[in-house]
Design a protein around this motif. Structure first.
Motif, PDB file in Angstrom:
ATOM      1  N   LYS A 206     -14.490   1.379  -1.260  1.00  0.00           N
ATOM      2  CA  LYS A 206     -13.790   0.484  -2.179  1.00  0.00           C
ATOM      3  C   LYS A 206     -14.593   0.347  -3.464  1.00  0.00           C
ATOM      4  CE  LYS A 206     -11.749  -2.180   1.613  1.00  0.00           C
ATOM      5  NZ  LYS A 206     -11.657  -3.501   2.275  1.00  0.00           N
TER       6      LYS A 206
ATOM      7  N   ASP B 143      -5.963   1.031  -2.951  1.00  0.00           N
ATOM      8  CA  ASP B 143      -5.997   1.478  -1.559  1.00  0.00           C
ATOM      9  C   ASP B 143      -5.133   2.720  -1.366  1.00  0.00           C
ATOM     10  OD1 ASP B 143      -7.700  -0.516  -0.828  1.00  0.00           O
ATOM     11  OD2 ASP B 143      -6.133  -1.860  -0.088  1.00  0.00           O
TER      12      ASP B 143
ATOM     13  N   LEU C 169       0.825  -1.182   0.000  1.00  0.00           N
ATOM     14  CA  LEU C 169       0.000   0.000   0.000  1.00  0.00           C
ATOM     15  C   LEU C 169       0.868   1.243   0.000  1.00  0.00           C
ATOM     16  CD1 LEU C 169      -3.171   0.558   2.153  1.00  0.00           C
ATOM     17  CD2 LEU C 169      -1.495   2.371   1.815  1.00  0.00           C
TER      18      LEU C 169
ATOM     19  N   ARG D  82      -7.231   5.618  -1.979  1.00  0.00           N
ATOM     20  CA  ARG D  82      -8.264   5.789  -0.957  1.00  0.00           C
ATOM     21  C   ARG D  82      -7.727   6.492   0.278  1.00  0.00           C
ATOM     22  NH1 ARG D  82      -9.463   1.040   1.063  1.00  0.00           N
ATOM     23  NH2 ARG D  82     -11.327   1.829   2.090  1.00  0.00           N
TER      24      ARG D  82
ATOM     25  N   GLY E 298     -14.936   0.894   4.244  1.00  0.00           N
ATOM     26  CA  GLY E 298     -14.693   0.980   2.811  1.00  0.00           C
ATOM     27  C   GLY E 298     -15.819   0.385   1.997  1.00  0.00           C
TER      28      GLY E 298
END
Length: 351
Positions: free
Chosen positions: A192, A198, A8, A201, A156
């Protein structure tokens, strides 16, 4: 506080310039269907899509029942400071002996965190730091609104279970007072969706909570500000509650000593932290103007192996949206500048 994988953060570093364009992937909403007015009654417990102008960013909002209608006992109780660990004794112990960090604490080098003494909890800025029963921290923006991390209330995909029973502990002169939420708003882009990583996000890992009952007698709040390149020379810190502790700690992450990497959306910094610190706001301290603190972002997550703490930074669009959500309190308490506190009619689309 949730840990994230190396992949990530590798994505965050690799896409640090791409994140500025995340807002371009906005969901298209049919303006002719389910158009509601924000003042219209909404069905309790359901989720709705909220489009706030002028940035046209879309948010998901959850309306919660009133405190009086909940099954639990909801009287406004005070939790005395004596009910918690004796912070003065702990502070004295820290001065005389080396404190070993716990497994739930993420300390880089020596532990430079400092415990906030009890007598300070009734003062600015400490009395604006809140503890959420979901295992996170947050910050009072105004007497009625709290800023925290989106993942503290939303996974998410959907809001966490039993959000109607989310408890919020807020420091008070007599101890901590218990509050409940009336409304929770998270960015739609935190959710999501197919094709969105991710890493992207993380940019939208923030949420606004509206309290069921406003905090009485609170007048001093930290303004919302965007980040400038002077961040390298500024004093940065955050105040938060470690998980399973009712003790407030101050963590410093200053300038070049912590090697920050940032663009206008994400800050990766070396700050000593612990589980439960998610949702704390990172503050820029300004000693030139009465030693005030300015909110520049929200603590999202940590990567202990790489010695980084991740913050979702406030941008002009995010601040405009937040100031629209909390209008007119943001303007009254001067946390929004004149050009950011303009109120725009909100549009609700039932989701």
């Amino acid at each position: 506080m949730e840990e994230v994988t190396f992949f990530l953060y590798f994505c965050v570093l690799q896409t640090i310039n791409v994140c500025t364009h995340v807002g371009q992937n906005q969901p298209r909403v049919d303006n002719d269907s389910f158009l509601l007015n924000h003042t219209s009654p909404l069905e309790l417990g359901t989720e709705h899509l909220l489009q706030i102008l002028p940035s046209e960013q879309v948010y998901t909002v959850k309306i919660l029942p009133s405190v009086a209608s909940r099954k639990q006992e909801n009287k406004r109780v005070f939790l005395r400071k004596s009910d918690f660990t004796n912070t003065q004794t702990l502070q004295d112990n820290l001065k005389t002996s080396k404190r070993e960090p716990k497994e739930s604490e993420f300390v880089y080098g020596s532990d430079d965190r400092s415990l906030v003494e009890n007598y300070k909890l009734g003062q600015y800025p400490y009395f604006n730091v809140v503890k959420l029963s979901s295992g996170c921290s947050g910050t009072l923006l105004t007497p009625s609104f709290i800023l925290t991390a989106a993942h503290c209330v939303h996974d998410g995909t959907k809001f966490h279970e039993r959000m109607e029973l989310l408890k919020i502990l807020i420091p008070h002169k007599m101890g901590y007072r218990l509050y409940y939420a009336k409304e929770i708003i998270v960015p739609f882009d935190w959710q999501k969706t197919e094709g969105v990583s991710d890493a992207r996000r993380v940019v939208f890992d923030y949420a606004v909570i509206r309290l069921d009952i406003s905090v009485f007698g609170r007048h001093d709040f930290s303004p919302l500000r965007t980040v400038k390149f002077s961040i390298y020379s500024e004093k940065l810190c955050f105040f938060a509650f470690p998980n399973n502790e009712n003790l407030m700690w101050k963590s410093e992450c200053n300038g070049w000593n912590s090697f920050p990497l940032f663009n206008k959306n994400v800050l990766l910094n070396k700050c000593d932290s612990a589980r439960g610190n998610s949702g704390a706001t990172i503050l820029s301290q300004d000693s030139r103007h009465g030693n005030t603190y300015k909110i520049i972002g929200v603590l999202s997550s940590v990567l202990p192996e790489k010695h980084y703490t991740s913050f979702s930074l406030l941008t002009k669009d995010k601040i405009s949206d937040i100031c629209t959500m909390i209008h007119p309190e943001g303007k009254i308490h001067k946390i929004c500048s004149q050009n950011e506190s303009l109120f725009h009619t909100s549009r609700l689309y039932k989701g």
